[in-house]
Design a protein around this motif. Structure first.
Motif, mmCIF file in Angstrom:
data_model
loop_
_atom_site.group_PDB
_atom_site.id
_atom_site.type_symbol
_atom_site.label_atom_id
_atom_site.label_comp_id
_atom_site.label_asym_id
_atom_site.label_seq_id
_atom_site.Cartn_x
_atom_site.Cartn_y
_atom_site.Cartn_z
ATOM 1 N N ASP A 1 0.870 -1.166 0.000
ATOM 2 C CA ASP A 1 0.000 0.000 0.000
ATOM 3 C C ASP A 1 0.908 1.218 0.000
ATOM 4 O OD1 ASP A 1 -1.571 2.274 1.074
ATOM 5 O OD2 ASP A 1 -3.150 0.754 1.156
ATOM 6 N N SER B 1 -2.906 4.764 0.576
ATOM 7 C CA SER B 1 -4.362 4.774 0.428
ATOM 8 C C SER B 1 -4.962 5.617 1.555
ATOM 9 C CB SER B 1 -4.916 3.348 0.470
ATOM 10 O OG SER B 1 -4.337 2.569 -0.539
ATOM 11 N N LYS C 1 -9.302 1.614 2.008
ATOM 12 C CA LYS C 1 -8.459 0.525 2.506
ATOM 13 C C LYS C 1 -8.577 -0.657 1.549
ATOM 14 C CE LYS C 1 -7.934 -2.576 6.502
ATOM 15 N NZ LYS C 1 -6.726 -3.085 6.010
ATOM 16 N N VAL C 2 -7.443 -1.089 1.013
ATOM 17 C CA VAL C 2 -7.403 -2.219 0.084
ATOM 18 C C VAL C 2 -7.563 -3.526 0.872
ATOM 19 C CG1 VAL C 2 -5.991 -3.456 -1.609
ATOM 20 C CG2 VAL C 2 -5.904 -0.963 -1.508
ATOM 21 N N PHE D 1 -11.603 -2.791 -2.407
ATOM 22 C CA PHE D 1 -11.280 -1.803 -1.378
ATOM 23 C C PHE D 1 -12.541 -1.303 -0.693
ATOM 24 C CE2 PHE D 1 -12.257 0.737 -5.049
ATOM 25 C CZ PHE D 1 -12.804 1.906 -4.565
ATOM 26 N N SER E 1 -14.178 2.155 0.811
ATOM 27 C CA SER E 1 -14.015 3.603 0.731
ATOM 28 C C SER E 1 -14.200 4.239 2.113
ATOM 29 C CB SER E 1 -15.026 4.195 -0.246
ATOM 30 O OG SER E 1 -14.900 5.597 -0.278
ATOM 31 N N GLU F 1 -2.959 3.926 -8.781
ATOM 32 C CA GLU F 1 -3.747 4.761 -7.877
ATOM 33 C C GLU F 1 -5.162 4.915 -8.426
ATOM 34 O OE1 GLU F 1 -1.342 8.449 -6.536
ATOM 35 O OE2 GLU F 1 -0.504 7.810 -8.486
ATOM 36 N N ASP G 1 -6.021 9.487 -2.799
ATOM 37 C CA ASP G 1 -6.044 8.077 -3.184
ATOM 38 C C ASP G 1 -7.098 7.266 -2.435
ATOM 39 O OD1 ASP G 1 -4.029 8.284 -5.065
ATOM 40 O OD2 ASP G 1 -2.440 7.845 -3.626
ATOM 41 N N PHE H 1 -7.248 4.232 -3.315
ATOM 42 C CA PHE H 1 -6.209 3.240 -3.060
ATOM 43 C C PHE H 1 -4.973 3.600 -3.865
ATOM 44 C CE2 PHE H 1 -8.485 0.945 -6.572
ATOM 45 C CZ PHE H 1 -7.441 0.756 -7.446
ATOM 46 N N CYS H 2 -3.845 3.155 -3.343
ATOM 47 C CA CYS H 2 -2.562 3.249 -4.032
ATOM 48 C C CYS H 2 -1.827 1.955 -3.715
ATOM 49 C CB CYS H 2 -1.757 4.455 -3.544
ATOM 50 S SG CYS H 2 -0.127 4.581 -4.350
#
Length: 167
Positions: A44, A47, A51-52, A79, A81, A147, A155, A157-158
């Motif tokens: 990660d 993010s 959360k991934v 993920f 949000s 991303e 992000d 997510f990243c």
């Protein structure tokens, strides 16, 4: 008298054999799906707005994922949000020797990539995108940084994952 029983028994054996073949095919297809959809190890990379919970790349039976020139791969990121957002935009880079190089994808709009917008805080989403590997790319090991940005350019997510581009 026995010929009717024999025919009935023959039909029953035929039905059982057909069920065994169908069951075998279902199990085989499930195993093939599992072997093609391996979870990918990722980092990660910031993010902030989400959360991934999982990353899959298909096909990628081993890591680093070997990406063949001229082929296309599916990238799936699940993920949760942490924000509400009307939009989402994907930005992808290949990091070579520490330098991020743009890696264009066909559909950068996350709302057209498996996510139904607007995005709602606390909901789980499954982002799905295509990663085409152009024939002119060099054969090289690199890190992909992917991303998905929210309406405020933060992000959702990243993630980073290693790949090797091969002929």
């Amino acid at each position: 008298m026995y010929s009717g029983l024999e025919r009935s028994g023959s039909r029953l054996k035929h039905k059982i054999r057909n069920m065994d073949v169908r069951t075998g095919l279902i199990v085989l297809l499930c195993l093939m799906g599992v072997s093609w959809a391996q979870p990918v190890k990722y980092l990660d990379c910031g993010s902030v707005s989400g959360k991934v919970t999982g990353v899959d790349i298909n096909p990628c039976p081993s890591q680093p994922c070997q990406l063949h020139k001229g082929d296309s791969y599916s990238v799936n990121v699940t993920f949760i949000s942490n924000v509400d957002s009307d939009t989402s935009t994907a930005v992808v880079h290949g990091i070579v020797a520490g330098v991020p190089l743009p890696f264009p994808i066909p559909v950068p709009d996350g709302c057209r990539s498996g996510i139904q917008c607007p995005i709602t805080k606390g909901q789980t989403y499954n982002y799905q995108a295509s990663l085409p590997v152009k024939s002119e790319y060099p054969s090289i090991k690199c890190v992909v940084e992917w991303e998905l940005r929210d309406k405020d350019n933060k992000d959702l997510f990243c993630i980073k994952f290693p790949v090797q581009i091969v002929s």
